[in-house]
Design a protein around this motif. Structure first.
Motif, PDB file in Angstrom:
ATOM      1  N   CYS A 165      -4.602  -2.974  -2.365  1.00 31.83           N
ATOM      2  CA  CYS A 165      -4.178  -1.832  -1.965  1.00 31.83           C
ATOM      3  C   CYS A 165      -5.603  -1.355  -1.159  1.00 31.83           C
ATOM      4  CB  CYS A 165      -4.137  -0.805  -2.995  1.00 31.83           C
ATOM      5  SG  CYS A 165      -2.793  -1.604  -4.059  1.00 31.83           S
ATOM      6  N   ASP A 166      -5.348  -1.069   0.085  1.00 26.82           N
ATOM      7  CA  ASP A 166      -6.468  -0.642   0.795  1.00 26.82           C
ATOM      8  C   ASP A 166      -6.574   0.934   0.760  1.00 26.82           C
ATOM      9  OD1 ASP A 166      -8.401  -0.413   2.680  1.00 26.82           O
ATOM     10  OD2 ASP A 166      -7.635  -1.651   4.023  1.00 26.82           O
ATOM     11  N   GLU A 167      -7.474   1.487   0.080  1.00 32.80           N
ATOM     12  CA  GLU A 167      -7.611   3.082   0.075  1.00 32.80           C
ATOM     13  C   GLU A 167      -6.278   3.796  -0.169  1.00 32.80           C
ATOM     14  OE1 GLU A 167     -10.739   4.769   2.127  1.00 32.80           O
ATOM     15  OE2 GLU A 167     -11.700   2.912   2.732  1.00 32.80           O
ATOM     16  N   ILE A 168      -5.528   3.807  -0.894  1.00 33.54           N
ATOM     17  CA  ILE A 168      -4.284   4.232  -1.368  1.00 33.54           C
ATOM     18  C   ILE A 168      -4.452   5.723  -1.695  1.00 33.54           C
ATOM     19  CG2 ILE A 168      -2.707   2.498  -2.045  1.00 33.54           C
ATOM     20  CD1 ILE A 168      -3.620   2.983  -4.737  1.00 33.54           C
ATOM     21  N   SER A 169      -5.761   6.327  -1.948  1.00 33.92           N
ATOM     22  CA  SER A 169      -5.959   7.527  -2.449  1.00 33.92           C
ATOM     23  C   SER A 169      -6.375   8.345  -1.284  1.00 33.92           C
ATOM     24  CB  SER A 169      -6.743   7.621  -3.765  1.00 33.92           C
ATOM     25  OG  SER A 169      -7.860   7.056  -3.563  1.00 33.92           O
ATOM     26  N   LEU A 170      -6.649   7.998  -0.202  1.00 33.62           N
ATOM     27  CA  LEU A 170      -7.413   8.753   0.933  1.00 33.62           C
ATOM     28  C   LEU A 170      -6.539  10.046   1.158  1.00 33.62           C
ATOM     29  CD1 LEU A 170      -9.804   7.888   2.478  1.00 33.62           C
ATOM     30  CD2 LEU A 170      -8.566   7.247   4.489  1.00 33.62           C
ATOM     31  N   GLY A 171      -7.037  11.103   1.237  1.00 36.95           N
ATOM     32  CA  GLY A 171      -6.172  12.109   1.602  1.00 36.95           C
ATOM     33  C   GLY A 171      -5.274  12.895   0.650  1.00 36.95           C
ATOM     34  N   LEU A 172      -5.385  12.416  -0.395  1.00 35.10           N
ATOM     35  CA  LEU A 172      -4.235  12.820  -1.518  1.00 35.10           C
ATOM     36  C   LEU A 172      -4.861  13.807  -2.196  1.00 35.10           C
ATOM     37  CD1 LEU A 172      -2.180   9.478  -2.082  1.00 35.10           C
ATOM     38  CD2 LEU A 172      -1.807  11.236  -0.642  1.00 35.10           C
ATOM     39  N   ALA A 173      -3.920  14.633  -2.898  1.00 39.73           N
ATOM     40  CA  ALA A 173      -4.419  15.640  -3.864  1.00 39.73           C
ATOM     41  C   ALA A 173      -4.796  14.773  -5.226  1.00 39.73           C
ATOM     42  CB  ALA A 173      -3.415  16.618  -4.327  1.00 39.73           C
ATOM     43  N   PRO A 174      -5.693  15.238  -6.031  1.00 39.91           N
ATOM     44  CA  PRO A 174      -5.895  14.830  -7.457  1.00 39.91           C
ATOM     45  C   PRO A 174      -5.004  14.429  -8.271  1.00 39.91           C
ATOM     46  CG  PRO A 174      -7.695  16.294  -6.901  1.00 39.91           C
ATOM     47  CD  PRO A 174      -6.604  16.536  -5.879  1.00 39.91           C
ATOM     48  N   VAL A 175      -3.853  15.133  -8.524  1.00 32.28           N
ATOM     49  CA  VAL A 175      -2.755  15.130  -9.538  1.00 32.28           C
ATOM     50  C   VAL A 175      -1.953  13.899  -8.861  1.00 32.28           C
ATOM     51  CG1 VAL A 175      -1.537  16.965  -8.428  1.00 32.28           C
ATOM     52  CG2 VAL A 175      -1.015  16.339 -10.299  1.00 32.28           C
ATOM     53  N   VAL A 176      -1.760  13.926  -7.448  1.00 29.75           N
ATOM     54  CA  VAL A 176      -0.899  12.658  -7.007  1.00 29.75           C
ATOM     55  C   VAL A 176      -1.725  11.427  -7.190  1.00 29.75           C
ATOM     56  CG1 VAL A 176      -0.073  11.840  -4.779  1.00 29.75           C
ATOM     57  CG2 VAL A 176      -0.293  14.338  -5.054  1.00 29.75           C
ATOM     58  N   ILE A 177      -3.093  11.411  -6.886  1.00 31.46           N
ATOM     59  CA  ILE A 177      -3.854  10.259  -6.895  1.00 31.46           C
ATOM     60  C   ILE A 177      -3.702   9.933  -8.676  1.00 31.46           C
ATOM     61  CG2 ILE A 177      -6.163   9.263  -7.191  1.00 31.46           C
ATOM     62  CD1 ILE A 177      -6.911  11.338  -4.771  1.00 31.46           C
ATOM     63  N   ARG A 178      -3.731  10.549  -9.418  1.00 27.41           N
ATOM     64  CA  ARG A 178      -3.458  10.346 -10.983  1.00 27.41           C
ATOM     65  C   ARG A 178      -2.408   9.605 -11.138  1.00 27.41           C
ATOM     66  NH1 ARG A 178      -3.705  15.265 -14.046  1.00 27.41           N
ATOM     67  NH2 ARG A 178      -5.300  15.845 -12.576  1.00 27.41           N
ATOM     68  N   ASP A 179      -1.180  10.336 -10.484  1.00 27.69           N
ATOM     69  CA  ASP A 179       0.142   9.632 -10.730  1.00 27.69           C
ATOM     70  C   ASP A 179       0.132   8.162 -10.180  1.00 27.69           C
ATOM     71  OD1 ASP A 179       1.270  11.761 -11.844  1.00 27.69           O
ATOM     72  OD2 ASP A 179       2.444  12.283 -10.103  1.00 27.69           O
ATOM     73  N   ILE A 180      -0.524   8.067  -9.008  1.00 34.77           N
ATOM     74  CA  ILE A 180      -0.413   6.671  -8.195  1.00 34.77           C
ATOM     75  C   ILE A 180      -1.038   5.771  -9.272  1.00 34.77           C
ATOM     76  CG2 ILE A 180      -0.939   5.338  -6.265  1.00 34.77           C
ATOM     77  CD1 ILE A 180      -0.384   7.837  -4.777  1.00 34.77           C
ATOM     78  N   TYR A 181      -2.464   6.077  -9.803  1.00 33.69           N
ATOM     79  CA  TYR A 181      -3.012   5.110 -10.489  1.00 33.69           C
ATOM     80  C   TYR A 181      -2.289   4.697 -11.975  1.00 33.69           C
ATOM     81  CZ  TYR A 181      -7.180   4.338  -7.995  1.00 33.69           C
ATOM     82  OH  TYR A 181      -8.369   3.960  -6.969  1.00 33.69           O
ATOM     83  N   ALA A 182      -1.465   5.833 -12.549  1.00 35.31           N
ATOM     84  CA  ALA A 182      -0.856   5.456 -13.481  1.00 35.31           C
ATOM     85  C   ALA A 182       0.381   4.455 -13.210  1.00 35.31           C
ATOM     86  CB  ALA A 182      -0.014   6.703 -13.905  1.00 35.31           C
ATOM     87  N   SER A 183       0.942   4.524 -11.984  1.00 39.35           N
ATOM     88  CA  SER A 183       1.940   3.555 -11.400  1.00 39.35           C
ATOM     89  C   SER A 183       1.160   2.492 -11.270  1.00 39.35           C
ATOM     90  CB  SER A 183       2.486   4.035 -10.368  1.00 39.35           C
ATOM     91  OG  SER A 183       2.890   5.218 -10.245  1.00 39.35           O
ATOM     92  N   LEU A 184       0.192   2.129 -10.835  1.00 35.26           N
ATOM     93  CA  LEU A 184      -0.498   0.985 -10.709  1.00 35.26           C
ATOM     94  C   LEU A 184      -0.643   0.446 -12.165  1.00 35.26           C
ATOM     95  CD1 LEU A 184      -3.268   1.680  -7.671  1.00 35.26           C
ATOM     96  CD2 LEU A 184      -1.040   0.090  -7.661  1.00 35.26           C
ATOM     97  N   HIS A 185      -1.301   1.105 -13.010  1.00 34.10           N
ATOM     98  CA  HIS A 185      -1.384   0.630 -14.234  1.00 34.10           C
ATOM     99  C   HIS A 185      -0.251  -0.062 -15.053  1.00 34.10           C
ATOM    100  CE1 HIS A 185      -3.598   0.360 -18.279  1.00 34.10           C
ATOM    101  NE2 HIS A 185      -2.504   0.898 -18.770  1.00 34.10           N
ATOM    102  N   ARG A 186       0.937   0.670 -14.721  1.00 33.32           N
ATOM    103  CA  ARG A 186       2.278   0.053 -15.048  1.00 33.32           C
ATOM    104  C   ARG A 186       2.654  -1.281 -14.555  1.00 33.32           C
ATOM    105  NH1 ARG A 186       5.987   4.458 -13.970  1.00 33.32           N
ATOM    106  NH2 ARG A 186       4.192   5.692 -14.184  1.00 33.32           N
ATOM    107  N   ILE A 187       2.284  -1.263 -13.195  1.00 29.93           N
ATOM    108  CA  ILE A 187       2.622  -2.465 -12.382  1.00 29.93           C
ATOM    109  C   ILE A 187       1.795  -3.759 -12.800  1.00 29.93           C
ATOM    110  CG2 ILE A 187       2.279  -3.615 -10.029  1.00 29.93           C
ATOM    111  CD1 ILE A 187       3.242  -0.605  -9.074  1.00 29.93           C
ATOM    112  N   ASN A 188       0.475  -3.438 -13.049  1.00 21.39           N
ATOM    113  CA  ASN A 188      -0.449  -4.242 -13.879  1.00 21.39           C
ATOM    114  C   ASN A 188       0.071  -4.967 -14.962  1.00 21.39           C
ATOM    115  OD1 ASN A 188      -3.316  -4.514 -15.630  1.00 21.39           O
ATOM    116  ND2 ASN A 188      -2.979  -5.977 -13.868  1.00 21.39           N
TER     117      ASN A 188
END
Ligand SMILES: Nc1ncnc2c1ncn2[C@@H]1O[C@H](COP(=O)(O)OP(=O)(O)OP(=O)(O)O)[C@@H](O)[C@H]1O
Ligand SMILES: [Mg+2]
Length: 244
Positions: A165-188
């Motif tokens: 993943c190349d800079e998936i959090s760029l320009g996103l709000a902290p709450v959205v970034i948190r959701d995306i990281y939680a999804s990545l954790h599940r994917i892992n």
């Protein structure tokens, strides 16, 4: 499983040039099966160039990329994807004038992924329910966070063993970034290894197990995130002291 069997991706001595500019110099990194690894670096450090070289987009001037021990350096990108590596590119690069579903199905165009298409779709909708709600909407109407989710979901559709993943959090709000990281954790947790490129030191050290720090094309520091002092990583990152 011995240590060598556990290594999925191994980059050694990689050098990439754009004309006279050496954007990546003698860089190396490893991703083991099941791991979440980060590559940290400031603007222009050479992170995307390194990722693109792994994916066969840039042709390296030297060094090697090995996948499960096999030399895949410079193979065409579709062959690399077929082996089980998938990239979420910087800026998501979704197809704006296609629907969410059409974007997802594009991720499963190779034969191995096509066979698992129904299963992968179910997995993706389970991880990102908002994409299920918007299946038939044009991607152009998605928010920034939803675009990144779609880009990650498209990568998952190729049934990869490793997503980059190349800079998936760029320009996103902290709450959205948190959701995306939680999804990545599940994917892992479902067995997919992850190589994350980030500019944010704190976020990397918190969310990944092992980190590499890149400065001016070189990997200048690496270690288990628990053992890496944040201030030293920041010094390296900003090119302070011995890392400049
Ligand atoms: N296509 C290109 N042609 C020429 N130079 C390039 C090209 N792409 C990148 N560069 C240069 O190579 C260097 C590394 O760029 P790269 O995009 O890999 O860095 P990065 O770490 O991904 O930065 P960012 O965090 O801004 O995405 C920079 O000096 C950049 O200007
Ligand atoms: Mg980049």
């Amino acid at each position: 499983m011995n240590e060598q069997d556990a290594v999925l991706l191994e980059v050694s001595g990689l050098t990439v040039r754009y004309g006279d500019l050496q954007a990546v110099s003698d860089a190396g990194l490893r991703v083991c099966r099941g791991a979440v690894v980060s590559l940290i670096g400031a603007n222009g450090a050479g992170k995307s160039t390194l990722l693109n070289a792994i994916m066969g987009v840039n042709k390296p001037a030297g060094g090697s990329v090995r996948w499960k021990g096999e030399d895949i350096t410079g193979l065409p990108t579709n062959k690399i994807v077929a082996k089980g590596i998938s990239l979420t590119p910087e800026g998501s690069r979704i197809f704006e004038d296609m629907t969410v579903l059409e974007n997802l199905l594009l991720g499963a165009y190779l034969p191995r992924a096509k066979k698992k298409r129904a299963e992968s779709l179910e997995k993706v909708f389970d991880t990102f329910p908002v994409l299920k709600e918007k299946t038939n909407q044009l991607a152009t109407f998605l928010s920034g966070g939803q675009r990144q989710m779609l880009a990650i979901a498209r990568a998952i559709m190729s049934a990869p063993e490793l997503i980059i993943c190349d800079e998936i959090s760029l320009g996103l709000a902290p709450v959205v970034i948190r959701d995306i990281y939680a999804s990545l954790h599940r994917i892992n947790q479902e067995g997919v290894s992850i190589l994350l490129v980030e500019q944010e030191v704190k976020r990397c050290l918190k969310n990944t197990e092992y980190a590499y720090v890149m400065v001016k094309g070189r990997v200048v520091m690496e270690g288990r995130c628990l053992d890496l002092p944040e201030d030293e990583v920041c010094d390296a990152y900003f090119g302070i002291n011995r890392y400049a």
